[in-house]
Motif scaffolding. Structure first.
Motif, mmCIF file in Angstrom:
data_model
loop_
_atom_site.group_PDB
_atom_site.id
_atom_site.type_symbol
_atom_site.label_atom_id
_atom_site.label_comp_id
_atom_site.label_asym_id
_atom_site.label_seq_id
_atom_site.Cartn_x
_atom_site.Cartn_y
_atom_site.Cartn_z
ATOM 1 N N UNK A 60 -8.964 -15.009 -3.048
ATOM 2 C CA UNK A 60 -7.950 -13.948 -3.105
ATOM 3 C C UNK A 60 -8.158 -12.950 -1.970
ATOM 4 N N UNK A 61 -9.422 -12.648 -1.673
ATOM 5 C CA UNK A 61 -9.706 -11.760 -0.557
ATOM 6 C C UNK A 61 -9.319 -12.389 0.767
ATOM 7 N N UNK A 63 -1.221 -18.886 -7.281
ATOM 8 C CA UNK A 63 -1.771 -19.710 -8.372
ATOM 9 C C UNK A 63 -3.210 -20.076 -8.063
ATOM 10 N N UNK A 64 -4.051 -20.030 -9.100
ATOM 11 C CA UNK A 64 -5.455 -20.411 -8.980
ATOM 12 C C UNK A 64 -5.685 -21.666 -9.805
ATOM 13 N N UNK A 65 -6.330 -22.673 -9.202
ATOM 14 C CA UNK A 65 -6.596 -23.922 -9.913
ATOM 15 C C UNK A 65 -7.883 -24.515 -9.348
ATOM 16 N N UNK A 98 -0.296 -20.095 -2.567
ATOM 17 C CA UNK A 98 0.627 -18.965 -2.512
ATOM 18 C C UNK A 98 1.834 -19.328 -1.670
ATOM 19 N N UNK A 99 2.980 -18.782 -2.049
ATOM 20 C CA UNK A 99 4.174 -18.874 -1.234
ATOM 21 C C UNK A 99 4.238 -17.633 -0.351
ATOM 22 N N UNK A 158 7.182 -19.739 3.903
ATOM 23 C CA UNK A 158 6.062 -20.651 4.090
ATOM 24 C C UNK A 158 5.223 -20.800 2.837
ATOM 25 N N UNK A 159 4.156 -21.547 2.983
ATOM 26 C CA UNK A 159 3.222 -21.797 1.893
ATOM 27 C C UNK A 159 1.809 -21.876 2.472
#
Length: 209
Positions: free
Chosen positions: A111-112, A138-140, A151-152, A161-162
């Protein structure tokens, strides 16, 4: 902003990362895209009929297919080494980056990493419409249990983008695509194909979303 300028910025979208090693937080500094990079430093250009080619990062063993022949770019920032493999397309750019963790590895702050990557991209933004933001984060995990963050991405001026980060411990992998919303169908299809082709050193793959 021209497509080429947008590509030059996305080429280093993942350049700012954070790694936790031995309980100590070690932030890296974002390296900025050169304002006028030489042609040899840019990734190969793809088009609608591009031949998909496998790019391999030898130090880590990470492999992925891209719609064209990508040139490797090496980077060293505050002792962190990274290698980018990217292809410019009609809609923008697609590729992946592999970073090496110092001191034998650790746990990456995904996330950072996303937050810092966006801050790096937005350093040269001239208006609110040009600022890249993330949504639907989303975290998986991979089938082998390696942490994954998806992330989008979008801006107010029509860029979309993604991105996906994968924590391999001794390496951090990011795969990314950025382009224009009017070509999003093609961009999304390329991203899914590249994600599906991504091979990690353990032999596992990451699920495409």
């Amino acid at each position: 902003m021209t497509r080429l300028a947008r590509f030059q910025r996305v080429a280093l979208l993942a350049a700012s990362t954070t790694v936790i090693t031995g309980g100590v937080l070690l932030p890296t500094s974002a390296f900025a895209a050169p304002s006028t990079p030489p042609a040899a430093a840019s990734a190969a250009v793809g088009d609608a009929a591009a031949h998909w080619t496998q790019a391999t990062d030898d130090p880590s063993g990470v492999m992925a297919e891209l719609p064209g022949h990508a040139q490797m770019q090496k980077y060293t920032v505050n002792g962190y080494q990274g290698r980018a493999y990217q292809v410019e397309t009609d809609y923008g750019a697609i590729g992946f980056v592999v970073y090496d963790a110092p001191h034998g590895g650790g746990q990456w702050d995904l996330k950072g990493s996303l937050k810092n990557a966006l801050a790096n991209y937005n350093k040269s933004s001239r208006s609110a419409d040009d600022r890249l933001t993330s949504h639907d984060v989303r975290v998986s995990a991979t089938d082998s249990g390696q942490p994954v963050l998806d992330a989008d991405l979008s801006t107010g001026d029509g860029t979309a983008g993604h991105t996906r980060f994968v924590d391999l411990g001794d390496h951090l992998v990011q795969i990314e695509v950025l382009g224009t919303k009017d070509a999003q169908k093609t961009m999304d299809a390329d991203y899914r194909q590249s994600l599906s082709s991504l091979q990690l050193p353990s032999g596992t793959t990451t699920r495409s979303s």
